[in-house]
Design an enzyme around this catalytic site. Structure first.
Site, PDB file in Angstrom:
ATOM      1  N   TYR C 312       0.124  -9.613  -7.971  1.00  0.00           N
ATOM      2  CA  TYR C 312      -0.734  -8.744  -7.153  1.00  0.00           C
ATOM      3  C   TYR C 312       0.002  -8.424  -5.855  1.00  0.00           C
ATOM      4  O   TYR C 312       0.373  -9.331  -5.108  1.00  0.00           O
ATOM      5  CB  TYR C 312      -2.051  -9.458  -6.859  1.00  0.00           C
ATOM      6  CG  TYR C 312      -3.133  -8.557  -6.323  1.00  0.00           C
ATOM      7  CD1 TYR C 312      -4.117  -8.047  -7.164  1.00  0.00           C
ATOM      8  CD2 TYR C 312      -3.181  -8.226  -4.978  1.00  0.00           C
ATOM      9  CE1 TYR C 312      -5.111  -7.224  -6.671  1.00  0.00           C
ATOM     10  CE2 TYR C 312      -4.169  -7.399  -4.485  1.00  0.00           C
ATOM     11  CZ  TYR C 312      -5.143  -6.901  -5.338  1.00  0.00           C
ATOM     12  OH  TYR C 312      -6.125  -6.092  -4.848  1.00  0.00           O
ATOM     13  N   TYR C 363      -3.112   1.668  -6.834  1.00  0.00           N
ATOM     14  CA  TYR C 363      -3.823   0.485  -6.365  1.00  0.00           C
ATOM     15  C   TYR C 363      -5.223   0.484  -6.962  1.00  0.00           C
ATOM     16  O   TYR C 363      -6.109   1.143  -6.475  1.00  0.00           O
ATOM     17  CB  TYR C 363      -3.887   0.496  -4.833  1.00  0.00           C
ATOM     18  CG  TYR C 363      -4.622  -0.686  -4.252  1.00  0.00           C
ATOM     19  CD1 TYR C 363      -4.235  -1.981  -4.562  1.00  0.00           C
ATOM     20  CD2 TYR C 363      -5.692  -0.507  -3.394  1.00  0.00           C
ATOM     21  CE1 TYR C 363      -4.905  -3.075  -4.029  1.00  0.00           C
ATOM     22  CE2 TYR C 363      -6.373  -1.594  -2.849  1.00  0.00           C
ATOM     23  CZ  TYR C 363      -5.976  -2.868  -3.170  1.00  0.00           C
ATOM     24  OH  TYR C 363      -6.642  -3.938  -2.650  1.00  0.00           O
TER      25      TYR C 363
END
Lengths: 142, 391, 408, 143
Positions: C312, C363
């Protein structure tokens, strides 16, 4: 170093029964910390239970020396990510107090290039025109 | 490697209840920590061994903040569910699936004194919601003054009266029996004696046909429940309450309290779907249930649940509740012997607490030889439920 | 203080026995679907989620009626009830939601896999849809159309100091990390550059046709010291849906299943929403360490078994920090691991973020990373790692986090 | 009876946060032109009520907005004796109208006494400008 832009309010702390003592003290130009009398330990941020001994009635407010060192910082330079009430650039710093806890705050009369990890600082208070009091940290002799 | 079923794979081993009040004088963070501590002590579980936490989204501080007060490190499972007590289901999966050892389900809500009891005038903008139908729906209702849950339920209940012929003199027995039961329960602060049918008929029609007494009052409270596996439960202090089955249910065109676009708006298809699953997993049927803990946030949902959960046939519920004899302690199917939410205030987890007490035999209004209790939540929206039993 | 940090209280003895971990291999990711990734979708989040779910159902070769569960992000503005009303899904037996923004990405899989292992559902959709670029940035501050939805106690004690956005919150501990381990802007730039190299192979990436050099990185506009423009993820409009099904069902479906070997969550004490500044040491990510420890314990795998990883990366310093916390290198060596990029790019020791990830693809709060991990198992990535057996994905950092390990 | 408003209070506006939601904009645009617009699936004709981005029956994303005749029947109603919002004077009724086309919508009645209201009563639409920037579709007795 924090300069306020007129007409934009700065955000106020959220005050409830768990942290009222902290903010009441700020109003009186004192920096207090939550302290567990059973564990002899400072706790920050304020909370309703001592995370070590789990009692809910052994905590009191104890005045801090107000002295610490700059542990980390963020320099706000871009308007996109900053709060509009402050003139850019402004620094948000994390101060490690002598009592062993850290608090988030701003700087007072410290130039941007002087803001560095390890800088010795101490607390000062400022009453704002809108009636609230904030604490900031200024340089001190080590 | 998967297990075929969650039947009997988890147990409730401790409950912690902070006394209810209409002004508890503490923060939700405070009472959340307090309830979990009480529950852990009751169960005989060390707080350091708690490694799972679940809760409903709206009720109380989240696991990280609660854990911060409690000094719980290394939480291996955490979850926040939206609807009813469906968080219970996640807790069961987590302990049954070996994701954590001791899971706490906690609910903390200070609805009476106001959860937003902020002393300063903290500047905060309203949260901006994107284009969800949920909000679109309110766009369609609010300009016409259809605002608030009593109104939403009243719209459905008017139609229910029309279709089933249920009369206020029949529905009134739900709050009457709730008041009788609540009068015996010291933690139920809203009734110290039973009301009569006259009291009910004189109760204010706040959103006609919904009366004030049809609605659960607001209350401040905090409850925590400790869940673990039946094997681990053996080493603990309390007699474990085995979770025989747990399920949730959803049906097409559902909207919370306002599924007005379905062909029929006067039944609870979510609850029916949930019940099928609940009975299938547990291998039980409505006849095996000794006590029913039903969602009585609004009284009309009680007769509707009796039908949806199979305790009586379609259209039989109005007669089933009339007079209250069948739903009282000692009756055919005692419903909410603790006074329910009408008697204790709007607090969903009270149903689980009372289920545990009934099985342990420690209720203030004990039903003799209770070995199985059904708990249902989420009437009028996505439903969930569980059946628990004596070991 | 440093010692206290290293002696974290993770104790394997008090965890459920490894053989009690029923999630292992009992579920698989069988379908992935997404909308296009853009800066302005021109439609609602609900609509995008519906499109992504439909695409995922088609990808899996399922019928819409076979979907019986949903797991959502607590932060998502569209709820399962209304998605079902649009998609015509008649019945659900499971629904759940996961908190903490991007920390929820792999949590959704944890929930879905546990529900499937428990036998309560067979095909569960996990989704995320957001108009983050054109619409409501949740990072915005009060007074502008949206605010960060943070727990109020924490919110109230830091906002009065103008400390109000995620990049700022992360910058506070990131600068401490760079300070403690003497890392430079050039070192950090390699993370962004490698992600961009991977994005340049991925036509769906927002930065597909825009190469990036280390020089450009270090000269880019400073967002918040030490984070420059390319150290921050790319704001995106879009939606991603992931379908998890039981291992048994997965065998009968269209795609090669990506079996879930392990799915874990982690949460450490003194945690806050990206402002966990009160711990003894803040230059690490203890949530990630706990999550990793549990993942390795329940799966029996070790870091060196992993063939490809999707970390991440809302901000570039999080990748070296995670390399340390998940055990791919020693503490303080994460930056060395990334320097030059050879070890983390395709063909390297541990190819990371092969779709371009948050820094360069899109994102979507970690859900696009899960999709990429699945493609690596299927062998259909645009930056395919040869014979990828084990594929790791991690969730959002600085908050309670989660991780999954997928296998062929 | 008709809904009476407290003049100094703002009636809840469908654009709750200052903008209308994309999916309900055609409905409120239609109301401005004194029409009740309904969303229908273009490929199978299923009514999408409340509006949504995909047809739950055939999963097509192609939909159209058509004007309803504006007639229907009372399906259910609520009388508010306690006001949930300061703009509304009590008592007032909120009704659920089943339009002849099939979909049900929430609305108010105009000129119908609460003791006259009954389930199944035929009604037709009428438009009321309740505020400078807000017109609402309400229902009155047929004829």
């Amino acid at each position: 170093m924090v300069k306020l832009i007129e007409g934009i309010p700065i955000m106020r702390p959220y005050i409830d029964l768990d942290n009222q003592g902290y903010w009441d003290a700020v109003k009186n130009h004192k920096l207090v910390l939550q302290y567990c009398t059973k564990c002899n330990r400072f706790i920050h941020p304020p909370r309703p239970m001592c995370p070590t001994c789990r009692s809910q009635d052994t905590m009191e407010w104890k005045e801090s020396s107000g002295k610490g060192i700059l542990y980390s910082y963020v320099m706000f330079t871009s308007p996109k990510m900053a709060y509009p009430a402050y003139e850019l650039p402004y620094a948000v710093v994390l101060v490690e107090l002598e009592e062993g806890v850290r608090i988030v705050t701003n700087t007072h009369e410290i130039e941007p290039d002087e803001v560095q990890i390890g800088l010795p600082v101490e607390v000062m208070f400022e009453d704002l025109p809108d009636g609230q009091t904030v604490y900031r940290f200024k340089k001190r002799e080590a | 490697m998967a297990i075929d079923s969650i039947k009997d794979k988890a147990a409730i081993v401790g409950i912690g209840v902070v006394d209810f009040s209409t002004d508890i004088g503490r923060t939700e963070w405070y009472t959340a920590c307090q309830a979990i501590k009480l529950a852990a002590e009751e169960a005989g579980v060390n707080i350091d061994d708690i490694d799972g936490m679940v809760k409903s989204v709206d009720d109380g501080p989240d696991p990280t903040y609660t854990g911060k007060g409690l000094g719980i490190d290394n939480l291996l499972y955490h979850s926040e569910n939206h609807w009813g007590t469906s968080a219970m289901m996640n807790a069961v999966h987590a302990v049954a699936g070996g994701l954590c050892n001791y899971c706490v389900y906690y609910q903390t809500a200070h609805r009476a004194s106001g959860p937003e009891k902020c002393i300063s005038d903290f500047l905060v903008a309203r949260e901006f919601r994107d284009d969800s139908l949920d909000m679109v729906r309110y766009d369609y209702f609010s300009p016409f003054g259809l605002i608030g849950e009593p109104g939403y339920v009243a719209m459905m209940y008017r139609r229910y009266m029309h279709e089933t012929g249920i009369k206020p003199e029949q529905l009134g027995w739900v709050p009457i029996v709730a008041s009788e039961n609540a009068a015996r329960n010291t933690n139920a602060i809203f009734f110290d004696k039973s009301i009569t049918i006259d009291d009910y008929m004189q109760s204010k029609l706040i959103a006609d046909p919904i009366r004030e007494l049809d609605c659960a009052p607001k209350v401040d409270g905090s409850i925590a429940i400790v869940i673990t596996t039946p094997e681990r439960a053996k080493a603990l202090k309390q007699e474990p309450v085995i979770i025989n089955s747990v399920a949730s249910g959803y049906a097409l065109e559902g909207q919370n309290y306002t599924s007005y676009t379905r062909d029929v708006i006067t039944d609870l298809p979510e609850m029916e779907n949930m019940a099928k699953e609940l009975y299938r997993v547990g291998g039980m049927g409505p006849k095996d249930i000794k006590v029913a803990m039903l969602d009585d946030t609004f009284a009309p949902y009680v007769p509707m649940q009796l039908e949806a959960l199979g305790f009586c046939g379609k259209g039989e519920a109005p007669a089933f509740i009339e007079g209250g004899d069948k739903i009282r302690v000692g009756g055919q199917l005692p419903v909410n012997p603790d006074g329910g939410e009408i008697g204790q205030g709007r607090f969903i987890t009270t149903r689980i607490v009372e289920a545990v007490r009934q099985i342990r035999g420690t209720s203030t209004n004990q039903v003799a030889n209770t070995d199985t209790v059904l708990v249902a939540s989420g009437a009028g929206g996505p439903a969930d439920g569980m059946i628990c039993r004596k070991e | 203080m440093f010692d206290e940090y290293l002696a974290r209280r993770y104790r394997t003895t008090t965890r459920p026995k490894k053989e009690h971990y029923l999630v292992k291999d009992s579920a698989a990711i069988v379908g992935i679907g997404a909308t296009e990734f853009s800066k302005d979708s021109g439609r609602s989040e609900l609509q995008m989620v519906c499109e992504a779910v439909k695409a995922a159902v088609d990808d899996a070769g399922l019928q819409m009626e076979e979907i019986d569960g949903f797991v959502r992000f607590e932060m998502d503005y569209t709820d399962e009830m209304h998605i079902c009303s649009s998609l015509g899904i008649p019945k659900l037996t499971y629904f759940a939601e996961c908190g903490w923004g991007g920390g929820a990405s792999c949590s959704t899989i944890v929930h879905a896999a546990a529900a499937i292992a428990a036998g309560v559902a067979e095909c569960i959709v996990c989704y995320r849809g957001m108009n983050e670029a054109s619409g409501r940035r949740y990072g915005r501050i009060p007074g502008t159309p949206s605010i960060m939805t943070a727990p109020r106690d924490h919110f109230g004690s830091i906002l009065p100091f103008g400390h109000c956005t995620p990049p700022g919150w992360v910058a506070m501990f990131a600068s401490r990390y760079l300070h403690e381990f003497d890392a430079t802007a050039e070192d950090l730039a390699w993370v962004s550059v490698v992600c961009r190299e991977h994005a340049n192979r991925n036509p769906n990436a927002i930065f597909y046709d825009r190469p990036l050099t280390v020089q450009e990185c270090v000269e880019a506009r400073m967002i918040i010291e030490p984070l420059r423009l390319y150290d921050c993820c790319v704001d995106t409009d879009g939606a991603v849906a992931i379908i998890v099904a039981s291992a048994e069902k997965a065998k009968k479906l269209k795609q090669k299943p990506a079996y879930i070997v392990g799915a874990t969550q982690g949460n450490a004490t003194e945690g806050e929403l990206m402002t966990s500044y009160y711990r003894p040491v803040i230059s690490g990510l203890p949530e990630a360490w706990y999550t990793g420890q549990e993942l390795w314990r329940v799966t029996g795998a070790i870091p060196s078994d992993v063939n490809v990883a999707q970390f991440y990366d809302a901000f570039s310093p999080l990748i070296p920090m995670q390399l340390e916390e998940y055990g791919f290198c020693d503490r303080g060596k994460g930056m060395d691991f990334c320097r030059g990029g050879d070890r983390i790019r395709l063909g390297g020791e541990l190819p990371c973020n092969t779709s371009g990830s948050h820094l360069s693809e899109a994102y979507l709060h970690g859900m696009n990373l899960i999709a990429e991990a699945v493609r690596q198992i299927r062998g259909t990535s645009t930056a395919q790692v040869k014979n990828a057996e084990l594929s790791l994905v991690t969730g959002g950092l600085g908050i309670p986090t989660s991780a999954i390990l997928l296998r062929n | 009876m008709s809904v009476e408003y407290n003049a100094d209070q703002k009636i809840p506006h469908p654009a709750m946060w200052g903008v209308l939601y994309k999916s309900s904009t055609p409905f409120w645009d239609g109301v401005k032109e004194k029409r009740v617009m309904l969303q229908r699936c273009k490929s199978c004709g299923y009514w999408l009520n409340p509006p949504r981005p995909m047809c739950p029956k055939c999963r097509s994303q192609e939909s159209e907005w058509v004007a309803a005749k504006g007639t229907g029947k009372i399906y259910s109603w609520v009388t508010f004796n306690e006001s949930p919002h300061s703009a509304f004077k009590t008592p007032y009724e909120a009704v659920l109208v089943e339009l002849d086309e099939g979909p049900r919508i929430v609305s108010n009645v105009v000129g119908i006494n609460s003791d006259e209201l009954e389930i199944g009563m035929p009604v037709e639409v009428t438009f009321e400008d309740v505020a400078e920037d807000l017109t609402l579709p309400k229902f009155k007795k047929v004829g």
